[in-house]
Design an enzyme around this catalytic site. Structure first.
Site, PDB file in Angstrom:
ATOM      1  N   LYS A  36     -55.513 -32.378 -23.653  1.00  0.00           N
ATOM      2  CA  LYS A  36     -54.280 -32.292 -23.656  1.00  0.00           C
ATOM      3  C   LYS A  36     -53.442 -33.557 -22.941  1.00  0.00           C
ATOM      4  CE  LYS A  36     -52.813 -28.547 -20.855  1.00  0.00           C
ATOM      5  NZ  LYS A  36     -52.191 -27.358 -20.769  1.00  0.00           N
ATOM      6  N   GLN A  48     -63.948 -29.185  -5.165  1.00  0.00           N
ATOM      7  CA  GLN A  48     -64.447 -30.077  -4.077  1.00  0.00           C
ATOM      8  C   GLN A  48     -65.853 -29.828  -3.640  1.00  0.00           C
ATOM      9  OE1 GLN A  48     -61.690 -29.655  -0.841  1.00  0.00           O
ATOM     10  NE2 GLN A  48     -60.086 -30.828  -1.759  1.00  0.00           N
ATOM     11  N   GLY A  49     -66.165 -28.458  -3.331  1.00  0.00           N
ATOM     12  CA  GLY A  49     -67.114 -27.705  -2.491  1.00  0.00           C
ATOM     13  C   GLY A  49     -68.543 -28.424  -3.139  1.00  0.00           C
ATOM     14  N   GLU A 116     -71.896 -21.872   1.797  1.00  0.00           N
ATOM     15  CA  GLU A 116     -70.272 -21.561   1.873  1.00  0.00           C
ATOM     16  C   GLU A 116     -70.458 -20.013   1.859  1.00  0.00           C
ATOM     17  OE1 GLU A 116     -68.979 -23.143  -1.777  1.00  0.00           O
ATOM     18  OE2 GLU A 116     -69.298 -25.321  -0.937  1.00  0.00           O
ATOM     19  N   HIS A 244     -58.058 -18.768  -3.288  1.00  0.00           N
ATOM     20  CA  HIS A 244     -58.795 -19.569  -2.490  1.00  0.00           C
ATOM     21  C   HIS A 244     -58.057 -19.390  -1.140  1.00  0.00           C
ATOM     22  CE1 HIS A 244     -61.034 -22.626  -0.349  1.00  0.00           C
ATOM     23  NE2 HIS A 244     -61.880 -22.620  -1.455  1.00  0.00           N
ATOM     24  N   ARG A 291     -64.919 -14.706  -0.505  1.00  0.00           N
ATOM     25  CA  ARG A 291     -63.238 -15.221  -0.664  1.00  0.00           C
ATOM     26  C   ARG A 291     -62.541 -14.043  -0.719  1.00  0.00           C
ATOM     27  NH1 ARG A 291     -64.035 -20.300  -4.755  1.00  0.00           N
ATOM     28  NH2 ARG A 291     -65.168 -21.630  -2.996  1.00  0.00           N
ATOM     29  N   HIS A 352     -56.527 -19.665  -7.276  1.00  0.00           N
ATOM     30  CA  HIS A 352     -57.630 -20.535  -7.496  1.00  0.00           C
ATOM     31  C   HIS A 352     -58.537 -20.534  -8.848  1.00  0.00           C
ATOM     32  CE1 HIS A 352     -60.642 -23.769  -6.185  1.00  0.00           C
ATOM     33  NE2 HIS A 352     -61.667 -22.822  -6.220  1.00  0.00           N
ATOM     34  N   ARG A 387     -65.799 -14.139  -7.828  1.00  0.00           N
ATOM     35  CA  ARG A 387     -66.644 -15.204  -7.757  1.00  0.00           C
ATOM     36  C   ARG A 387     -67.569 -15.692  -6.441  1.00  0.00           C
ATOM     37  NH1 ARG A 387     -66.363 -21.020  -7.933  1.00  0.00           N
ATOM     38  NH2 ARG A 387     -64.274 -21.032  -7.275  1.00  0.00           N
TER      39      ARG A 387
END
Length: 532
Positions: A36, A48-49, A116, A244, A291, A352, A387
């Site tokens: 779109k 990013q991670g 992480e 996040h 998270r 996020h 997640r």
């Protein structure tokens, strides 16, 4: 009216991976990818991670990655799907490396694996702090070499075509709902067109724009999820919205700039306004807890201290290493007057990632025939109630591949449905005031942020339901009276997504993973998915 063998809606990692595979497998068939905006403006670009995968079985194992994922998912992961993604993931990672994606290596030439929150081992491949952007680049470069892939920019998908458009009554109880393609608004011509397809794949990304503070780009309005719901397809677990923990705190700036979890993986420490490292009070894993735990801890500190953010302390970290690993974060902070080696970074949670979405099976098949979904818009069963960091890019590649494997054996047996009528806009007029749309978007984001955020209550959810009902009625009246625009359809879609989040949260009478309701603080013994 256009016809294409394979129609892919979305140009992120899931959509492009699928398109490449079917285009290479069927050089004589047509593959159309719709986006779109620009092809590279996707949620993938902003990841990013990194991407998690067991790349060294001497130091890591599939069993550990599976266990970490199950723990993060808080009891609601589909264990079979978790095993599929974890075990098939390394092959998919090697494929995108073959496409040209580059991941950081150490001095010895081995991949520099990061760690992480929620991971028990170092298993995250990354490209500095722009991993998703690098993977997107590699895929787009590869797509450019495929002559049978047609990439259409600035083409807004309005609705899925089903038997409903042939005059049949379609309900959620209809056993054989079938997708024939889509209606689209071509923004260059301002015409509504029909694109018929034998196979349609939704890779439309997430819905972070339902919230005031989000790391998602402006395009993340839950379009695919809303379209499937309108088409009477199955949606599941929408209450699990991942916030996040560490988005850069900049009042009035949207989307929020993400401070990747990898910064904490490299030693960053969360501190409150008094400089106290508070995470040890909430979890033994401290700053590397999953998270959902970290986001609730930050929310608790902010409310306890009456502040709008906490801090991420990187002052003790090696400057050269920080700039090498996180050059964009370093430059972004400098641009607003923060030297991360001298000052702490103000951070706050932001919407996020959606762990729920379009319900699929292990081959990415939805409840609607000839329609697949992969990437963030899908609920595959991998994430459960929360997640695990860096599992999303992995999931997108694995399920794009599995959708490819399942669909290539079916496409030749499917015919185009050419009786689909043109879009009917009789009786509509040009919109007179855009404020009717823009103000409703603001109201929706305010409602969701205030009532359906990190911490919820029954009263807040009831208020959100009533206010969303009114917004829905006003927007549908506007939709019936005015000509279609992307802004109006995005509003319709994000109201639908907000409704699904609230409805799922209302039905879940417990606190699990990303859903925390102070009126139901305990977990239920009944493990269930909320299907809408």
């Amino acid at each position: 009216m256009q016809q294409t063998d394979f129609l892919v809606i979305g140009s992120g990692i899931a959509g492009l991976t699928y398109a490449l595979k079917v285009a290479n497998h069927f050089p004589d068939k047509t593959v159309t990818v719709i986006t779109k905006t620009q092809a590279d403006e996707t949620n993938t670009k902003y990841a990013q991670g990194g991407v998690a995968g067991v790349m060294d079985e001497e130091k890591d194992s599939f069993e550990k990655h599976i266990e970490d994922t199950l723990i993060a998912g808080d009891g609601l992961c589909n264990e079979k799907v978790v095993e599929i993604v974890v075990k098939e993931g390394p092959e998919r990672i090697n494929e995108i490396i073959d496409y040209g994606a580059e991941f950081d290596k150490d001095a010895s030439g081995e991949y520099a694996l990061g760690r992480e929150g929620g991971h028990s081992e170092f298993r995250i491949l990354h490209h500095k702090d722009v991993t998703g952007k690098e993977m997107e680049r590699a895929l787009l470069d590869k797509v450019a070499t495929c002559t049978n892939i047609k990439l259409i920019n600035h083409c807004f998908v309005l609705d899925l075509l089903t038997q409903h458009h042939l005059g049949y009554l379609v309900t959620k109880a209809t056993p054989d709902i079938c997708c024939y393609g889509v209606y689209v608004l071509n923004e260059y011509t301002q015409k509504i067109e029909r694109i018929l397809a034998k196979i349609t794949v939704l890779a439309t990304g997430g819905c972070g724009q339902a919230y005031r503070a989000t790391t998602n780009p402006k395009i993340a309005t839950g379009d695919g999820i809303a379209m499937v719901y309108r088409a009477k397809g199955r949606i599941e677990n929408m209450e699990f919205i991942q916030f996040h923990p560490t988005a850069l705190y900049e009042p009035g700036v949207s989307p929020s700039f993400l401070i990747t979890e990898a910064v904490r993986g490299d030693g960053g420490i969360l501190r409150n306004k008094d400089g106290e490292a508070f995470m040890e009070r909430y979890d033994v894993r401290r700053d590397l807890a999953p998270r959902d735990i970290v986001a609730r801890a930050i929310d608790s500190e902010m409310k306890r201290n009456g502040t709008e953010h906490v801090y991420l302390d990187c002052r003790h970290m090696d400057k050269e290493k920080f700039i090498h690993h996180f050059p964009n974060i370093y430059e972004k902070c400098l641009s607003i007057g923060i030297d991360v080696m001298q000052q702490m970074i103000p951070v706050a949670p932001a919407a996020h990632y959606s762990c729920g979405g379009i319900k699929t099976d292990e081959w990415a098949r939805t409840s609607i025939q000839h329609l697949y979904a992969c990437g963030e818009c899908a609920s595959t069963g991998l994430h459960g109630a929360n997640r695990l960091a860096s599992n999303s890019l992995l999931e997108a590649m694995v399920f794009a591949h599995r959708a490819f494997l399942d669909s290539v054996g079916k496409v030749n047996a499917i015919d185009f449905e050419e009786k689909i009528p043109s879009w009917n806009e009789e009786g509509t007029t040009e919109p007179k005031e855009m404020i009717l749309i823009t103000q409703s978007v603001k109201e929706l984001q305010q409602i969701m942020s205030d009532y359906v955020g990190i911490v919820r209550t029954d009263v807040r959810l009831q208020r959100a339901t009533r206010r969303l009902d009114l917004l829905f009625e006003e927007t549908e009246a506007l939709y019936k009276a005015t000509r279609v625009s992307p802004q109006l359809f995005e509003l319709r879609n994000i109201i639908t997504v907000g409704y699904l989040i609230v409805k799922g949260a209302t039905f879940r009478k417990e606190s699990r993973g990303l859903h925390f309701n102070t009126d139901h603080p305990q977990k239920s013994d009944l493990l269930q998915n909320i299907i809408l």
